[in-house]
Design an enzyme around this catalytic site. Structure first.
Site, PDB file in Angstrom:
ATOM      1  CB  THR A 195     -11.374  -0.812  -2.824  1.00  0.00           C
ATOM      2  OG1 THR A 195     -10.336  -1.783  -2.957  1.00  0.00           O
ATOM      3  CG2 THR A 195     -12.478  -1.350  -1.943  1.00  0.00           C
TER       4      THR A 195
ATOM      5  CG  LEU B 236      -8.170 -16.970  13.756  1.00  0.00           C
ATOM      6  CD1 LEU B 236      -8.498 -18.434  14.021  1.00  0.00           C
ATOM      7  CD2 LEU B 236      -9.261 -16.088  14.382  1.00  0.00           C
ATOM      8  CG  HIS B 237      -1.666 -14.440  13.823  1.00  0.00           C
ATOM      9  ND1 HIS B 237      -1.144 -15.560  14.420  1.00  0.00           N
ATOM     10  CD2 HIS B 237      -1.829 -14.741  12.515  1.00  0.00           C
ATOM     11  CE1 HIS B 237      -0.989 -16.500  13.512  1.00  0.00           C
ATOM     12  NE2 HIS B 237      -1.401 -16.031  12.340  1.00  0.00           N
TER      13      HIS B 237
ATOM     14  N   GLY C 214      -3.158  -8.521  18.133  1.00  0.00           N
ATOM     15  CA  GLY C 214      -2.126  -7.489  17.992  1.00  0.00           C
ATOM     16  C   GLY C 214      -2.642  -6.138  18.437  1.00  0.00           C
TER      17      GLY C 214
ATOM     18  N   GLY D 275      -4.340  -2.071  10.694  1.00  0.00           N
ATOM     19  CA  GLY D 275      -4.128  -0.764  10.066  1.00  0.00           C
ATOM     20  C   GLY D 275      -4.007  -0.966   8.571  1.00  0.00           C
TER      21      GLY D 275
ATOM     22  CB  CYS E 112      -7.148  -2.293   2.359  1.00  0.00           C
ATOM     23  SG  CYS E 112      -6.293  -2.038   0.810  1.00  0.00           S
TER      24      CYS E 112
HETATM   25  P1  NAD Z   1      -1.784   4.638  -3.967  1.00  0.00           P
HETATM   26  O1  NAD Z   1      -2.144   5.843  -3.207  1.00  0.00           O
HETATM   27  O2  NAD Z   1      -0.554   3.887  -3.636  1.00  0.00           O
HETATM   28  O3  NAD Z   1      -1.729   4.970  -5.534  1.00  0.00           O
HETATM   29  C1  NAD Z   1      -2.651   5.749  -6.206  1.00  0.00           C
HETATM   30  C2  NAD Z   1      -1.947   6.437  -7.373  1.00  0.00           C
HETATM   31  O4  NAD Z   1      -2.915   7.054  -8.206  1.00  0.00           O
HETATM   32  C3  NAD Z   1      -0.971   7.542  -6.930  1.00  0.00           C
HETATM   33  O5  NAD Z   1       0.312   7.282  -7.463  1.00  0.00           O
HETATM   34  C4  NAD Z   1      -1.582   8.816  -7.513  1.00  0.00           C
HETATM   35  O6  NAD Z   1      -0.604   9.767  -7.915  1.00  0.00           O
HETATM   36  C5  NAD Z   1      -2.333   8.256  -8.705  1.00  0.00           C
HETATM   37  N1  NAD Z   1      -3.390   9.139  -9.222  1.00  0.00           N
HETATM   38  C6  NAD Z   1      -4.373   9.769  -8.549  1.00  0.00           C
HETATM   39  N2  NAD Z   1      -5.149  10.474  -9.392  1.00  0.00           N
HETATM   40  C7  NAD Z   1      -4.668  10.273 -10.643  1.00  0.00           C
HETATM   41  C8  NAD Z   1      -5.034  10.713 -11.931  1.00  0.00           C
HETATM   42  N3  NAD Z   1      -6.076  11.527 -12.123  1.00  0.00           N
HETATM   43  N4  NAD Z   1      -4.307  10.301 -12.996  1.00  0.00           N
HETATM   44  C9  NAD Z   1      -3.246   9.494 -12.821  1.00  0.00           C
HETATM   45  N5  NAD Z   1      -2.837   9.028 -11.619  1.00  0.00           N
HETATM   46  C10 NAD Z   1      -3.541   9.412 -10.551  1.00  0.00           C
HETATM   47  O7  NAD Z   1      -3.061   3.665  -3.834  1.00  0.00           O
HETATM   48  P2  NAD Z   1      -3.078   2.064  -3.760  1.00  0.00           P
HETATM   49  O8  NAD Z   1      -2.684   1.592  -2.421  1.00  0.00           O
HETATM   50  O9  NAD Z   1      -2.413   1.507  -4.970  1.00  0.00           O
HETATM   51  O10 NAD Z   1      -4.654   1.807  -3.885  1.00  0.00           O
HETATM   52  C11 NAD Z   1      -5.366   2.022  -5.088  1.00  0.00           C
HETATM   53  C12 NAD Z   1      -6.728   1.388  -4.954  1.00  0.00           C
HETATM   54  O11 NAD Z   1      -6.591  -0.029  -4.827  1.00  0.00           O
HETATM   55  C13 NAD Z   1      -7.512   1.836  -3.726  1.00  0.00           C
HETATM   56  O12 NAD Z   1      -8.877   1.896  -4.041  1.00  0.00           O
HETATM   57  C14 NAD Z   1      -7.266   0.738  -2.731  1.00  0.00           C
HETATM   58  O13 NAD Z   1      -8.302   0.605  -1.795  1.00  0.00           O
HETATM   59  C15 NAD Z   1      -7.226  -0.479  -3.624  1.00  0.00           C
HETATM   60  N6  NAD Z   1      -6.458  -1.602  -3.088  1.00  0.00           N
HETATM   61  C16 NAD Z   1      -5.265  -1.362  -2.461  1.00  0.00           C
HETATM   62  C17 NAD Z   1      -4.529  -2.444  -1.987  1.00  0.00           C
HETATM   63  C18 NAD Z   1      -3.218  -2.219  -1.263  1.00  0.00           C
HETATM   64  O14 NAD Z   1      -2.735  -3.162  -0.636  1.00  0.00           O
HETATM   65  N7  NAD Z   1      -2.625  -1.054  -1.334  1.00  0.00           N
HETATM   66  C19 NAD Z   1      -5.008  -3.753  -2.164  1.00  0.00           C
HETATM   67  C20 NAD Z   1      -6.195  -3.947  -2.832  1.00  0.00           C
HETATM   68  C21 NAD Z   1      -6.925  -2.868  -3.296  1.00  0.00           C
END
Ligand code: NAD
Length: 440
Positions: free
Chosen positions: A122, A253-254, A256, A260, A263
């Site tokens: 994101t 619409l829950h 709480g 957190g 995201c």
């Molecule tokens: P995360 O922290 O779980 O994973 C990120 C990974 O990237 C880590 O394992 C880290 O070691 C790796 N990393 C960082 N720099 C690196 C590099 N230079 N080379 C290789 N690996 C590298 O993050 P996440 O929750 O998977 O989120 C990732 C993105 O997706 C974010 O922008 C987040 O906003 C978006 N997103 C997350 C979710 C969610 O539910 N977690 C949902 C939709 C979108």
């Protein structure tokens, strides 16, 4: 088709595994050697229902690979996804793009053939353009495109969300990239999933707008629940009454303890910052951010108020659920990060239990370990406590043996911050029961 995913976290690992399940050959890359070492052996570093089996299946069917060697992993890739973290930048709340830009530099140095580079992380509006410029500067002769393909999966139901999404959004201005990405998502055409092609900037904004809208819905019902408590109305009935209106919808619409997770908090804040920078402030989202922060900060007062009837000085409180929502081990920005320290600062000792989040929680609450007893199940956590707080609505907390609970708690006080029990029933059983927006 071959794809490489850089960043093997919640999003990278789930998307990589699901793309492999579509039939594509996928290499997931991460700089975390321990994580990749475990994944190669089929050990999953996160808790996500169904992921374990799917990873193992695709490893054994030779479609899913894990690597720390980026150069090797880029060699044959037609599409390269960037799925690294974009946390809030310390101090100003903007999205921290250092991980994304560092990956862009690595790609610029190592890629030597055409590929589509896709931001799945994101990222704020304009990041795709910056990624393009970084790579172009390092490697001016390279032919490549940069697209945006934001991810909408939810932790806890990530596989289903990825395999059966409400929509796929692809932002790019090149036909070649569009065709490649369309081909990658072809299995979803069969399910008639809407695939929306937009400008790159539009796709980037869609993700932030979606998360901010959902966060607004949660904050709205949280504030309505406060009003319910003042006027003697029932927020659950209000949710049903408004949610059945097709224009509003029942979800999110829950009420709480405040939203957190990894995201909503950071994405709402990042959108607010972008809008301020562009001199087009989003006052509504600004209020949502502040209202949610206040809510999480103040929720301990609700617990202390329920306990104020007890004369005892050092109270023992049980908390069930520490992760920001059920079916994940993710503790990022969880309401427990506010509640646990606040209660400890107010002389409480805590007995804590979470079905999957204990390992993570122990790292977050390390400095409070003298005040915490980690428990193995709900009943051990409630034994001889002065009150029970239900903080996360894991299924296993929905049908606790209430007769047993009443016997083992020192005082039959329950503060249900997720409204999973029936106030009347609990009152009849002799509990002093508090829930959100449902005055008895
Ligand atoms: P995360 O922290 O779980 O994973 C990120 C990974 O990237 C880590 O394992 C880290 O070691 C790796 N990393 C960082 N720099 C690196 C590099 N230079 N080379 C290789 N690996 C590298 O993050 P996440 O929750 O998977 O989120 C990732 C993105 O997706 C974010 O922008 C987040 O906003 C978006 N997103 C997350 C979710 C969610 O539910 N977690 C949902 C939709 C979108």
């Amino acid at each position: 088709m071959k794809i490489t995913i850089i960043g093997t976290g919640y999003v990278g690992l789930v998307s990589g595994t699901c793309f492999a399940e579509f039939g594509v050959t996928v290499t997931c890359v991460d700089k975390d050697k321990e994580k990749i070492g475990k994944l190669k052996k089929g050990i999953i570093p996160i808790f996500e229902p169904g992921l374990d089996e799917l990873v193992k299946k695709n490893i054994s069917e030779k479609r899913l690979y894990f690597n720390t060697d980026l150069e090797k992993s880029l060699k044959e890739a037609d599409i390269i996804f960037i799925a690294v973290g974009t946390p809030s930048r310390r101090g100003d709340g903007h999205a921290d793009l250092s991980y994304v830009f560092s990956v862009a530099k690595e790609i610029g140095k190592r890629l030597n053939k055409y590929a589509v580079i896709v931001n799945k992380s994101t990222v704020p509006i304009g990041t795709g353009k910056k990624v393009y410029e970084i790579i172009k500067k390092i490697n001016p002769k390279l032919k490549f495109d940069v697209a945006s393909n934001p991810e909408f999966l939810r932790e806890g139901s990530a596989i289903n969300d990825f395999m059966r999404p409400d929509r796929v959004v692809i932002g790019c201005d090149s036909d070649k990239a569009k065709n490649l990405l369309g081909e990658l998502y072809r299995p979803l055409y069969l399910l008639e999933t809407p695939i929306i092609f937009t400008k790159r900037e539009t796709a980037e904004l869609i993700k932030y707008a979606a998360n901010s809208f959902l966060a607004t819905k949660i904050t709205f019902i949280n504030e309505i629940s406060d009003l319910c408590e003042k006027v003697g109305a029932n927020v659950s009935d209000v949710s049903i009454g408004i949610g059945l209106d097709g224009r509003i919808g029942k979800k999110f619409l829950h009420p709480g303890p405040g939203y957190g997770g990894s995201c909503f908090p950071k994405d709402t804040l990042a959108l607010v910052k972008t809008a301020q920078d562009k001199n087009s402030p989003l006052k509504l989202v600004e209020h949502v951010v502040q209202s949610n922060l206040n809510r999480k900060k103040m929720i301990y007062k609700r617990v202390l108020k329920m306990l104020s009837k007890l004369k005892k000085k050092n109270k023992v409180i049980s908390i069930l659920g520490l992760t920001f929502k059920p079916n994940t081990d993710d503790m990022r920005d969880s309401p427990s990060l506010n509640l646990v320290p606040s209660l400890i600062k107010n002389n409480c000792k805590l007995k804590l239990y979470d079905p999957e989040g204990m390992k993570e929680a122990k790292t977050y609450f390390k400095k409070y370990s003298n005040y915490i007893k980690w428990c193995n199940d709900s009943y051990e956590a409630c034994e001889k406590s002065d009150a029970l707080v239900i903080l996360t609505e894991w299924n296993q907390f929905r049908a606790l043996d209430l007769i047993k609970l009443k016997k083992i708690l020192n005082h039959p006080i329950i503060i249900d911050l997720r409204n999973i029990y029936n106030p009347k029933e609990l009152q009849e059983l002799g509990f002093d029961y508090d829930s959100i927006g449902r005055p008895i």
